[in-house]
Design a protein around this motif. Structure first.
Motif, PDB file in Angstrom:
ATOM      1  N   GLU B  54       0.811  -1.199   0.000  1.00  0.00           N
ATOM      2  CA  GLU B  54       0.000   0.000   0.000  1.00  0.00           C
ATOM      3  C   GLU B  54       0.855   1.264   0.000  1.00  0.00           C
ATOM      4  O   GLU B  54       0.543   2.227  -0.660  1.00  0.00           O
ATOM      5  CB  GLU B  54      -0.912  -0.017   1.218  1.00  0.00           C
ATOM      6  CG  GLU B  54      -2.200   0.737   0.990  1.00  0.00           C
ATOM      7  CD  GLU B  54      -3.212   0.426   2.073  1.00  0.00           C
ATOM      8  OE1 GLU B  54      -3.698   1.386   2.677  1.00  0.00           O
ATOM      9  OE2 GLU B  54      -3.488  -0.748   2.333  1.00  0.00           O
ATOM     10  N   ALA B  55       1.946   1.217   0.763  1.00  0.00           N
ATOM     11  CA  ALA B  55       2.897   2.324   0.812  1.00  0.00           C
ATOM     12  C   ALA B  55       2.232   3.681   0.975  1.00  0.00           C
ATOM     13  O   ALA B  55       2.332   4.550   0.125  1.00  0.00           O
ATOM     14  CB  ALA B  55       3.780   2.334  -0.429  1.00  0.00           C
ATOM     15  N   SER B  78       9.152   5.972  -1.328  1.00  0.00           N
ATOM     16  CA  SER B  78       8.507   5.449  -2.540  1.00  0.00           C
ATOM     17  C   SER B  78       7.299   6.280  -2.943  1.00  0.00           C
ATOM     18  O   SER B  78       6.886   6.269  -4.098  1.00  0.00           O
ATOM     19  CB  SER B  78       8.094   3.987  -2.332  1.00  0.00           C
ATOM     20  OG  SER B  78       9.236   3.179  -2.154  1.00  0.00           O
ATOM     21  N   THR B  79       6.709   7.009  -1.988  1.00  0.00           N
ATOM     22  CA  THR B  79       5.591   7.892  -2.322  1.00  0.00           C
ATOM     23  C   THR B  79       6.063   9.320  -2.590  1.00  0.00           C
ATOM     24  O   THR B  79       5.240  10.201  -2.778  1.00  0.00           O
ATOM     25  CB  THR B  79       4.538   7.913  -1.199  1.00  0.00           C
ATOM     26  OG1 THR B  79       5.162   8.385  -0.002  1.00  0.00           O
ATOM     27  CG2 THR B  79       3.960   6.531  -0.958  1.00  0.00           C
ATOM     28  N   GLY B  80       7.374   9.543  -2.602  1.00  0.00           N
ATOM     29  CA  GLY B  80       7.903  10.820  -3.052  1.00  0.00           C
ATOM     30  C   GLY B  80       8.266  11.823  -1.978  1.00  0.00           C
ATOM     31  O   GLY B  80       8.693  12.937  -2.292  1.00  0.00           O
ATOM     32  N   LYS B 100       6.892  16.762  -1.525  1.00  0.00           N
ATOM     33  CA  LYS B 100       7.024  15.605  -2.404  1.00  0.00           C
ATOM     34  C   LYS B 100       7.722  15.980  -3.703  1.00  0.00           C
ATOM     35  O   LYS B 100       7.519  17.078  -4.245  1.00  0.00           O
ATOM     36  CB  LYS B 100       5.650  15.034  -2.749  1.00  0.00           C
ATOM     37  CG  LYS B 100       5.019  14.217  -1.643  1.00  0.00           C
ATOM     38  CD  LYS B 100       3.823  13.474  -2.190  1.00  0.00           C
ATOM     39  CE  LYS B 100       3.286  12.489  -1.155  1.00  0.00           C
ATOM     40  NZ  LYS B 100       2.229  11.642  -1.718  1.00  0.00           N
ATOM     41  N   CYS B 101       8.530  15.048  -4.165  1.00  0.00           N
ATOM     42  CA  CYS B 101       9.156  15.159  -5.479  1.00  0.00           C
ATOM     43  C   CYS B 101       9.104  13.771  -6.120  1.00  0.00           C
ATOM     44  O   CYS B 101       8.990  12.768  -5.428  1.00  0.00           O
ATOM     45  CB  CYS B 101      10.636  15.564  -5.373  1.00  0.00           C
ATOM     46  SG  CYS B 101      10.991  16.915  -4.226  1.00  0.00           S
ATOM     47  N   ASP B 102       9.203  13.739  -7.437  1.00  0.00           N
ATOM     48  CA  ASP B 102       9.350  12.456  -8.109  1.00  0.00           C
ATOM     49  C   ASP B 102      10.816  12.099  -8.286  1.00  0.00           C
ATOM     50  O   ASP B 102      11.173  10.939  -8.442  1.00  0.00           O
ATOM     51  CB  ASP B 102       8.656  12.493  -9.469  1.00  0.00           C
ATOM     52  CG  ASP B 102       7.147  12.623  -9.305  1.00  0.00           C
ATOM     53  OD1 ASP B 102       6.506  11.614  -9.017  1.00  0.00           O
ATOM     54  OD2 ASP B 102       6.639  13.755  -9.409  1.00  0.00           O
ATOM     55  N   GLY B 118      -0.381  14.845  -9.799  1.00  0.00           N
ATOM     56  CA  GLY B 118      -1.309  13.935 -10.464  1.00  0.00           C
ATOM     57  C   GLY B 118      -2.735  14.459 -10.509  1.00  0.00           C
ATOM     58  O   GLY B 118      -3.517  14.037 -11.357  1.00  0.00           O
ATOM     59  N   VAL B 119      -3.071  15.339  -9.604  1.00  0.00           N
ATOM     60  CA  VAL B 119      -4.425  15.902  -9.610  1.00  0.00           C
ATOM     61  C   VAL B 119      -4.536  16.981 -10.673  1.00  0.00           C
ATOM     62  O   VAL B 119      -5.457  17.004 -11.478  1.00  0.00           O
ATOM     63  CB  VAL B 119      -4.794  16.447  -8.215  1.00  0.00           C
ATOM     64  CG1 VAL B 119      -6.132  17.172  -8.263  1.00  0.00           C
ATOM     65  CG2 VAL B 119      -4.824  15.303  -7.212  1.00  0.00           C
ATOM     66  N   LEU B 120      -3.548  17.869 -10.702  1.00  0.00           N
ATOM     67  CA  LEU B 120      -3.581  18.968 -11.659  1.00  0.00           C
ATOM     68  C   LEU B 120      -3.075  18.558 -13.034  1.00  0.00           C
ATOM     69  O   LEU B 120      -3.364  19.208 -14.035  1.00  0.00           O
ATOM     70  CB  LEU B 120      -2.730  20.138 -11.149  1.00  0.00           C
ATOM     71  CG  LEU B 120      -3.168  20.756  -9.821  1.00  0.00           C
ATOM     72  CD1 LEU B 120      -2.185  21.845  -9.404  1.00  0.00           C
ATOM     73  CD2 LEU B 120      -4.573  21.324  -9.942  1.00  0.00           C
ATOM     74  N   GLY B 121      -2.274  17.500 -13.069  1.00  0.00           N
ATOM     75  CA  GLY B 121      -1.695  17.083 -14.336  1.00  0.00           C
ATOM     76  C   GLY B 121      -0.513  17.929 -14.765  1.00  0.00           C
ATOM     77  O   GLY B 121      -0.099  17.891 -15.919  1.00  0.00           O
ATOM     78  N   VAL B 143       7.070  12.780 -18.069  1.00  0.00           N
ATOM     79  CA  VAL B 143       7.116  12.012 -16.828  1.00  0.00           C
ATOM     80  C   VAL B 143       8.496  12.196 -16.204  1.00  0.00           C
ATOM     81  O   VAL B 143       9.511  11.906 -16.841  1.00  0.00           O
ATOM     82  CB  VAL B 143       6.850  10.516 -17.100  1.00  0.00           C
ATOM     83  CG1 VAL B 143       6.980   9.705 -15.825  1.00  0.00           C
ATOM     84  CG2 VAL B 143       5.466  10.334 -17.715  1.00  0.00           C
TER      85      VAL B 143
END
Lengths: 470, 347
Positions: B54-55, B78-80, B100-102, B118-121, B143
């Motif tokens: 689930e992380a 793992s979730t940034g 958060k960062c990727d 991811g919400v705003l794109g 990406v």
């Protein structure tokens, strides 16, 4: 299912490979006292290799199937002089003294018999496009592997077989140049076989099933055959969720890549289009292949009912068929959902609103479609695009966790093409897997649904659960 | 160079036992203990941070997360989420930020945080200060994939995967940009730079760049350049807007702090579908040394010091761990930090 797709492991003498593909119906052949046996060696056998695309290996003493480098093998037999009915035909190939592998390859018949042993290369190789005759598991050194090809070799004529592998652990076989260990086609004639079904898949009981995946048929990976084999054993409506035929959704991509595997479930398939379909203008290859079941080619969205459920297939190529609020598709969706009398609703399309996949980010263009479904209390959305599996908790259209009205969205892009990993794990992602081909099976009960990830043969990852409808 | 010396002197140089990062049997045990402690620390400090498919996000810790220079290791969960941990005790407690960062990297108080919302794109190259306050935001597309800051903190580069480019002979295309924090000069793509390939001017529409690493002069850089099936190491001159090819089959260069070697990944047998091998090129001798990591490494490695590389490995469920391996080919890979990726030594 037709006899063309029977896959059977025969037992003969010493060690014999067993097929791993799902078997929906086994036929037993009555022994025939009057049988005559003919053993034929190939008129040609060779292999090709992607990393040496212009090299011919026709004089090699072995042939091989491998996925790294990609190597495909071709065998050709000429059958003549038969005067009686073929009772059985077996293709026998011998693993070299060091050619063992955990994966002996997938072997299919081929329509093309015009290729020559000393002329074929990677660049001009024939297409391996016929019925699968064997999906081999482990093969051992010096083992004779026997493959039943009775469904292919039905009389005099020229027959080709092709082998591929999804494994990087290549399998090597002795070619006709090796001498005594050359491949054989063993044909028994005489009394016609009297097939008797001994097992069959029980008829579906109870509630309808919607099963499928996206990102499916890519000639050369073999994954689509692995998932098509799963469908062999699962009744119900098949959802093919875009990127159905790589690389470009052309008519020949469907003929060569999709038809030999998922094509055998076409009559019960309700597809949605992905981005690769639109590599061909207007996705014409896709619409021509699936015909009326894909909906209006200018739209690519449609709906139908399954039991107590309403099912919607949408077109998420939003730059081609708009998904925005007020667009024809979004307005149609809202009207369609409002008109539905079914208490539960599932939708599927290609581009995921939510995904942690490393190749494609979350798609915001489809948000108005998600919103329309949310506003109408839909339960489930299934997508693809990233080549992996992911399940999210119920969410609204803007990423918020919503256990009351939220829609559970899946990414089911594990339908057969090369698998891909994950980037940053996105909020509300519950389960992920990047190493298993499979199909997502939704059992649509009255007032609830079950989901189940069904893995390819030999893999163990799974995921299942139940949710009530809103 | 003085700043690089600072990095050298403050970090994991050979020292008498029981320094945890020396190699050999006792060190391995120490590392295992450290890893165990890391798990324990995670379990105690942050609930479910370490485990499960689930992380979920970890709660931010009360401690301020500072990315100022110091003997700490910066990673993302793992979730940034941005985290730091004592570089000499990676099993110790992690400081966890809400930011958060990727992909992240930092040097001398310049933080490059490539972030997709991811919400705003939207995808943004966020340049933050050591306290994670935004100094500059550059909108990019694609990406998030790689990010790097020069050792001085002046130069920032990023790479994102972009889909849909018809000229792609890969199944993806990339956009790599460079931003000079001192002058404000911004190139959102290097594809306008002049190319000299094998000594001759070269032009092709299929040129793609990824994985920049900067030298200490804050002008010269190395990167990967793709064209026509080849993946070249190129050396670039930012002021002159030029690159030239140096070697083939060479991706994601990462220059050592002393500037003498480049860690890189090379496609196995030239075939990237088989994965990549992590190796090190010595710039003086042109010798390539394979690291002891035999698994595929799909990462732009980071140097923890002048002798140690760090990189991420991914599990089937998408969670990632940071591993380290000596740059000289000795010893074997060690698990440094669970549930972590995008490593960068802050000092």
């Amino acid at each position: 299912m037709g006899s063309r797709h029977i896959r059977r492991a025969s037992t003969a003498t010493a060690a014999v490979a067993t097929t791993t593909a799902a078997v929906a119906a086994l036929l037993t052949t009555a022994p025939t006292a009057t049988a005559a046996t003919t053993t034929i060696n190939p008129t040609a056998d060779t292999y090709v290799q992607d990393s040496t695309p212009t090299t011919n290996y026709g004089t090699s003493s072995q042939f091989t199937v491998d996925n790294s480098p990609v190597r495909q093998s071709f065998l050709k037999f000429t059958v003549s002089g038969l005067t009686e009915t073929v009772a059985s035909a077996k293709l026998r190939i011998r693993v070299t003294n060091s050619g063992n592998s955990s994966n002996g390859g997938t072997w299919k018949s081929m329509a093309d018999t015009t290729w020559t042993e000393t002329g074929v290369t990677w660049n001009n190789k024939p297409v391996i496009n016929g019925a699968t005759v064997a999906s081999l598991g482990s093969v051992a050194n010096d083992q004779w592997v026997e493959i039943d090809v009775t469904s292919v070799v039905t009389g005099n004529g020229t027959f080709s077989f092709g082998g591929t592998s999804t494994s990087t652990n290549g399998a090597y076989y002795d070619s006709r140049e090796s001498g005594a260990d050359a491949p054989q086609l063993v044909i028994t004639t005489g009394t016609a076989p009297s097939p008797t079904p001994t097992t069959s898949t029980p008829p579906p009981s109870g509630d309808p099933v919607l099963v499928g995946a996206g990102d499916i048929a890519n000639c050369g990976t073999g994954g689509d055959e692995a998932t098509a084999s799963l469908l062999d054993g699962i009744t119900g409506t098949v959802m093919a969720i875009g990127d159905t035929a790589y690389p470009d959704g052309t008519s020949s991509d469907y003929t060569n890549c999709y038809q030999p595997s998922w094509g055998r479930h076409k009559a019960r398939t309700k597809p949605a289009t992905g981005n690769h379909e639109y590599h061909t203008t207007g996705a014409s290859g896709y619409f021509n292949y699936f015909g009326a079941s894909a909906g209006d080619p200018s739209k690519g969205y449609y709906s139908f009912d399954l039991g107590t459920w309403h099912v919607v297939a949408l077109n998420s190529n939003c730059s081609i068929v708009s998904c925005s609020a007020g667009s024809a598709q979004e307005q149609w969706l809202r009207n369609d959902l409002a008109a539905s009398t079914k208490p539960c609703t599932v939708a599927y399309w290609h581009h995921p609103r939510y995904t942690s996949g490393s190749s494609h980010g979350p798609n915001t263009a489809v948000q108005p479609l998600y919103q329309a479904l949310y506003d109408n209390d839909a339960e489930v959305i299934v997508t693809g695009h990233n080549h992996n599996y992911e399940r999210f908790a119920p969410m609204n259209a803007t990423g918020g966790l919503d256990n009351t009205r939220g829609i559970r969205q899946f990414v089911a892009g594990m339908g057969g093409t090369g698998l891909g990993g994950f980037g940053t794990i996105q909020p509300n992602s519950e389960v992920r897997n990047s190493s298993t081909w499979g199909v997502l099976k939704l059992t649509l009960h009255s007032g609830s649904y079950d989901w189940q990830f069904v893995p390819q043969a030999g893999k163990t990852f799974t995921d299942s659960g139940t949710n009530a409808c809103h | 160079m003085s700043r690089q010396s600072t990095i050298d002197t403050q970090t994991l140089q050979p020292s008498p036992p029981p320094a945890p990062h020396r190699f050999g049997r006792s060190a391995r045990i120490a590392t295992m203990v450290a890893a165990t402690l890391a798990l324990a620390g995670v379990a105690i400090g942050y609930g479910r941070l370490s485990s499960s498919a689930e992380a979920p996000d970890a709660p931010a810790t009360a401690e301020t997360v500072s990315l100022a220079p110091g003997p700490r290791l910066l990673t993302l969960t793992s979730t940034g989420q941005v985290t730091t941990v004592d570089k000499n005790n990676p099993g110790g407690e992690r400081a966890v930020s809400k930011t958060k960062c990727d992909r992240v990297y930092a040097a001398q108080g310049t933080v490059a945080c490539l972030y997709a919302d991811g919400v705003l794109g939207s995808v943004t190259m966020r340049i933050l200060d050591a306290d994670l306050k935004e100094r500059k935001a550059i909108e990019v597309s694609g990406v998030p994939n790689r990010v790097r800051v020069s050792a001085s903190g002046r130069m920032v580069s990023w790479t994102a995967f972009v889909g849909g480019d018809s000229y792609a002979t890969l199944n993806f295309a990339t956009r790599t940009g460079i931003y000079d924090t001192k002058t404000g000069t911004l190139f959102k793509t290097l594809e306008t730079f002049s190319v000299v390939k094998d000594g001759k001017p070269y032009q092709s529409v299929d040129v793609n760049y990824w994985g920049v690493t900067f030298t200490s002069d804050d002008n010269t850089f190395y990167a990967t350049m793709y064209t026509k099936g080849h993946r070249y190491l190129v050396q670039g001159d930012f002021a002159a807007r030029t690159v030239r090819t140096l070697r083939d089959r060479f991706e994601c260069p990462s220059l050592s702090p002393d500037g003498t070697r480049i860690a890189f990944k090379s496609p196995i047998n030239g075939d990237s579908t088989r994965g990549w091998r992590l190796s090190v090129l010595d710039l003086a001798t042109n010798q390539v040394t394979r690291t002891a990591e035999t698994r595929s490494v799909d990462d732009q490695a980071a140097w923890l010091d002048n002798s140690t590389l760090a990189y991420a490995q991914q599990h089937d469920d998408g969670t990632k761990d940071v591993w380290s391996v000596p740059a000289d080919g000795s010893d074997k890979p060690k698990l440094l930090l669970r549930n972590a990726h995008s490593p960068a030594a802050l000092g």
